[in-house]
Design an enzyme around this catalytic site. Structure first.
Site, short mmCIF file in Angstrom:
data_model
loop_
_atom_site.label_atom_id
_atom_site.label_comp_id
_atom_site.label_asym_id
_atom_site.label_seq_id
_atom_site.Cartn_x
_atom_site.Cartn_y
_atom_site.Cartn_z
N ASP A 278 -5.21 -6.67 6.10
CA ASP A 278 -6.42 -5.97 5.66
C ASP A 278 -7.49 -6.98 5.29
O ASP A 278 -8.63 -6.94 5.75
CB ASP A 278 -6.03 -5.10 4.45
CG ASP A 278 -7.13 -4.13 4.05
OD1 ASP A 278 -8.13 -4.04 4.77
OD2 ASP A 278 -6.97 -3.47 3.01
N ASP B 20 -2.88 -18.03 2.25
CA ASP B 20 -4.05 -18.69 1.65
C ASP B 20 -4.61 -19.75 2.59
O ASP B 20 -5.84 -19.89 2.75
CB ASP B 20 -3.72 -19.28 0.27
CG ASP B 20 -2.31 -19.82 0.14
OD1 ASP B 20 -1.52 -19.67 1.10
OD2 ASP B 20 -1.97 -20.39 -0.92
N ASP C 86 -10.98 -8.46 7.71
CA ASP C 86 -12.38 -8.35 7.26
C ASP C 86 -13.05 -9.72 7.32
O ASP C 86 -14.20 -9.86 7.73
CB ASP C 86 -12.46 -7.80 5.83
CG ASP C 86 -12.51 -6.28 5.80
OD1 ASP C 86 -12.07 -5.67 6.80
OD2 ASP C 86 -12.97 -5.70 4.80
N TYR D 69 0.83 -1.21 0.00
CA TYR D 69 0.00 0.00 0.00
C TYR D 69 0.87 1.27 0.00
O TYR D 69 0.42 2.33 -0.38
CB TYR D 69 -0.94 0.04 1.21
CG TYR D 69 -2.02 -1.04 1.21
CD1 TYR D 69 -2.21 -1.87 0.11
CD2 TYR D 69 -2.84 -1.22 2.30
CE1 TYR D 69 -3.19 -2.85 0.11
CE2 TYR D 69 -3.83 -2.20 2.31
CZ TYR D 69 -3.99 -3.02 1.21
OH TYR D 69 -4.95 -3.99 1.22
N LYS E 13 3.56 -15.35 2.79
CA LYS E 13 3.46 -16.12 1.55
C LYS E 13 4.90 -16.43 1.13
O LYS E 13 5.37 -16.02 0.05
CB LYS E 13 2.71 -15.25 0.51
CG LYS E 13 2.37 -15.96 -0.78
CD LYS E 13 1.22 -16.92 -0.68
CE LYS E 13 1.03 -17.67 -1.98
NZ LYS E 13 0.23 -18.89 -1.86
#
Ligand code: NAD
Length: 361
Positions: free
Chosen positions: A246, A222, A250, A142, A190
């Site tokens: 992020d 994942d 959620d 980001y 990852k």
């Protein structure tokens, strides 16, 4: 105690939910003999409309001068067509970077009163959901370089970059948080694909030697997304980088019933923190007095606990939210399941929590 709170109401449901949190803070101030002084700061779409900038320096300065910042939410379709670097959400990135709040702490805890609002099977919920996601907040993709250019066709690039020191400071927050809880830290990355993740993993394992009381495990992002719905009881503290955090937070909010229930704190090197619910500006329900203000009210409670060292006051708010839920009051997003539930609006929910705090000895 006197505290100065910068208040960013923002866009969409932001002003409605922040009003309710202030209602609750005022009742706490009266009950415990504190003075909370509020200074409004503009950020997001409303700041674009007023100043042509999602976070002018004058508004950031108000936040830096305060003892802490309470934020509703920003953004909405009205500003979808503004250029990328002037979007309302840029204000969010800029305030996080400007305040240096590198650690975002998002609890995912199921309220027993809302167990039936979880989309998970009862046998999974019964095992318990109580974990925290510690998300790196001012680095990674980001905050890397973003560009789009022509080379026969349009090509876009977003750069993901992490330094050892950035990983180490958030890693320490993860270990310290786990130490104060059940002593389990899951580092999510990852590393089968990304260099940043391989560095992340190696720093976490180096830090683990300093925290023998914490059991460190690694999980690919994942798999983590899958495990959060399959067996959330296995998690105590998850530490992860900005974008993974992020998305996972959620997902974690949904299994607890509603995104409207989850607060967050963002802290850096000082006690001046940024406190906000994890949801967005919900333009689909803005101005209808139906939004759930509890995530914002609980964010205000986190502010009292972590920035103002007022644990009794924070406990009081959290306890009274529980009491109101136990009496069956629900905003629309948490109505599902259970009998005899009473649907209330955003403002009424704030009134009920405030009245409960006032009435409780
Ligand atoms: P959102 O979180 O605003 O809404 C997703 C869904 O959840 C919607 O159906 C909404 O009605 C519902 N919802 C959210 N909060 C609720 C609440 N308190 N009570 C009841 N229902 C609630 O996400 P979105 O629709 O993807 O984004 C809307 C805007 O918000 C976009 O402009 C986005 O960029 C922005 N956004 C801002 C923040 C922030 O300010 N921190 C975070 C995420 C998204």
């Amino acid at each position: 105690m006197k505290k100065n709170i910068a208040v960013i109401r923002g866009d969409g449901i932001g002003p409605e939910i922040v009003n309710e949190a202030i209602k609750v803070l005022d009742v706490i101030a009266e009950k415990y003999g504190h003075t909370f002084v509020y200074t409004d700061a503009d950020m997001g779409g409303c700041a674009i409309d007023k100043y042509g900038d999602p976070l002018p320096q004058s508004e950031l300065d108000k936040c830096l001068a305060a003892d802490s910042v309470l934020l509703g939410a920003v953004g909405g379709p009205k500003w979808d067509s503004v250029p990328g670097n002037m979007r309302p959400e840029k204000g969010l990135l800029r305030i996080r970077a400007g305040m240096g709040v590198y650690s975002n702490n998002r609890p995912a805890k199921i309220w027993p009163q809302l167990a039936s609002a979880s989309p998970l099977k009862p046998e999974i919920v019964e095992k318990g959901i109580d974990f925290i996601i510690v998300r790196e907040l001012i680095g990674g993709i980001y905050f890397g370089d973003h560009k789009t250019y022509e080379q026969g066709e349009k090509i876009s690039e977003d750069v993901m970059k992490y330094s050892e020191s950035e990983i180490e400071r958030i890693g320490r927050i993860g270990f310290e948080t786990a130490k104060k809880r059940r002593g389990k830290l899951c580092s999510v990355e990852k590393s089968n694909v990304l260099d940043t993740s391989r560095l992340w993993k190696s720093v976490m394992h180096r830090l683990a030697e300093e925290y023998p009381e914490v059991e460190l495990s690694d999980m690919l992002v994942d798999n983590c997304a899958m495990q959060i719905v399959k067996n959330p009881a296995q998690f105590d503290v998850i530490v992860t980088e900005n974008m993974f955090g992020d998305i996972l937070s959620d997902e974690a909010s949904m299994i607890t019933g509603s995104i409207g229930m989850i607060p967050s704190s963002s802290l850096g090197a000082t006690s001046n923190g940024l406190y906000e619910p994890i949801h967005g500006s919900a333009p689909d329900i803005a101005g209808m007095d139906v939004a759930n203000p509890i995530g914002t009210v609980l964010s205000a409670a986190m502010m009292l606990r972590y920035s103002f060292d007022m644990p009794a006051e924070a406990d009081d708010i959290e306890d009274c939210v529980g009491r109101v839920l136990s009496k069956g009051y629900r905003t629309g997003d948490i109505m599902s399941g259970g009998e005899g539930l009473k649907r209330v609006g955003c403002s009424k929910m704030g009134d009920l929590i405030s009245a409960e705090i006032k009435a409780k000895k």
